[in-house]
Design an enzyme around this catalytic site. Structure first.
Site, short mmCIF file in Angstrom:
data_model
loop_
_atom_site.label_atom_id
_atom_site.label_comp_id
_atom_site.label_asym_id
_atom_site.label_seq_id
_atom_site.Cartn_x
_atom_site.Cartn_y
_atom_site.Cartn_z
N LYS A 153 0.07 4.30 -0.46
CA LYS A 153 -0.55 5.54 0.04
C LYS A 153 -0.24 6.70 -0.92
CE LYS A 153 -0.21 3.46 4.55
NZ LYS A 153 -0.15 3.60 5.99
N SER A 197 2.98 -1.97 10.38
CA SER A 197 4.41 -2.03 10.65
C SER A 197 5.04 -3.40 10.33
CB SER A 197 4.70 -1.64 12.11
OG SER A 197 4.29 -0.30 12.34
N HIS A 207 -9.61 1.47 4.33
CA HIS A 207 -8.37 1.63 5.09
C HIS A 207 -8.61 2.57 6.26
CE1 HIS A 207 -4.31 2.81 6.15
NE2 HIS A 207 -3.93 1.66 5.61
N GLY A 244 2.08 2.48 10.69
CA GLY A 244 3.05 3.56 10.56
C GLY A 244 3.71 3.96 11.87
N ASN A 302 0.87 -1.18 0.00
CA ASN A 302 0.00 0.00 0.00
C ASN A 302 0.91 1.23 0.00
OD1 ASN A 302 -1.83 2.02 0.43
ND2 ASN A 302 -2.33 1.43 2.53
N GLU A 319 -5.91 -4.68 10.39
CA GLU A 319 -4.87 -3.68 10.63
C GLU A 319 -5.20 -2.91 11.91
OE1 GLU A 319 -2.68 -2.53 6.79
OE2 GLU A 319 -4.47 -1.31 6.87
N GLU A 371 -6.99 4.95 7.42
CA GLU A 371 -6.76 6.37 7.11
C GLU A 371 -7.96 6.97 6.41
OE1 GLU A 371 -2.99 5.78 5.17
OE2 GLU A 371 -2.10 5.28 7.11
#
Ligand code: PGA
Length: 255
Positions: free
Chosen positions: A11, A213, A95, A173, A9, A167, A97
């Site tokens: 991003k 991560s 996702h 991150g 991914n 996730e 985010e």
């Protein structure tokens, strides 16, 4: 036996030029890779270029999001059909985010998943709890809600074809990945709910991958868990060597 599934991914990283350079180099590195599904999710602008660069290789391409309508007055949006035509076979949906920063809800995840399947794109549906939810011991309840609402109305056959990415939001991150015990517990729970709500065949075939991560040095301890079928990789997927190493270690661990 589910084939390991490893997705990058990217991003909002990489120009068209950078993405295509990566894809060509990566393709050469993984050219012999069998027994693993590999997916790159570049930004929309680079999708077509990356799809061309990996054509006839073991690498497939995914969009990072989509709208559920086929077309219309939705400035800034992109449809499943458009992703497909640009060369995508997969699409990331929900996702964290997107949920946190762009108001994505379980209801929009559901509409997108239905539309993706209708356009013959395989959804990679992301679920996972925040740190506050984990600390309040709500992790499993959050996963239940996200699975139930996000996959509402899907058939067992459709769920069998899906990829679900667990996730934990606190692991994305942050450099702080879930321990094998935490990941194992969440994945086993997801699998048992899929069995309960969509049937044994759906639960056995659906890929449930871990994200947050993931790095070359922690992929092994995660992928060996019985209900972890692969990884969705952010930061470490931006580097050809690191991502190729994650793919290689997944294959070795799976045999
Ligand atoms: P990360 O991102 O690997 O950088 O934690 C994972 C993701 O957001 O899918």
């Amino acid at each position: 036996m589910r084939t390991p599934f490893i997705a990058a991914n990217w991003k909002m990283f990489k120009t068209v030029h950078d993405a295509v350079v990566f894809a060509k180099e990566f393709r050469a590195v993984v050219k012999e890779a069998t027994g693993v599904e590999i997916v790159l999710a570049p930004p929309f602008t680079a999708l077509h270029g990356v799809a061309e660069a990996v054509r006839n290789s073991p690498v497939a391409v995914a969009g990072q999001d989509m709208h559920w309508e086929r077309e219309g007055a939705f400035t800034g949006e992109i449809s499943a059909g458009m992703l497909k035509e640009a060369g995508a076979e997969f699409v990331i949906i929900g996702h964290s985010e997107r949920r946190r920063l762009f108001n994505e809800t379980d209801a929009t995840v559901n509409r997108k998943a239905v539309a993706a399947l209708g356009a013959e794109l395989t959804p990679i549906v992301c679920i996972g709890e925040t740190l506050e939810e984990r600390e309040r011991s709500e992790t499993l309840a959050v996963l239940d809600r996200q699975i139930k609402a996000g996959l509402d109305g899907l058939t067992g056959d459709q769920v069998a074809s899906l990829v679900i990415a667990y996730e934990p939001v606190w692991a994305i991150g942050t450099g702080r990945n879930a321990t094998p015990q935490q990941a194992g517990e969440a994945h086993a729970h997801i699998r048992s709910r899929l069995r309960q709500w969509f049937g044994a065949a759906a639960a056995d075939q659906c890929h449930v991958i871990y994200g947050g991560s993931v790095k070359p040095d922690n992929i092994h301890e995660l992928i060996v868990l019985p209900d972890v079928d692969g990884a969705l990789v952010g930061g470490a997927s931006l580097d050809v060597r690191a991502f190729a190493e994650i793919v290689a270690r997944s294959r070795q661990s799976a045999v």
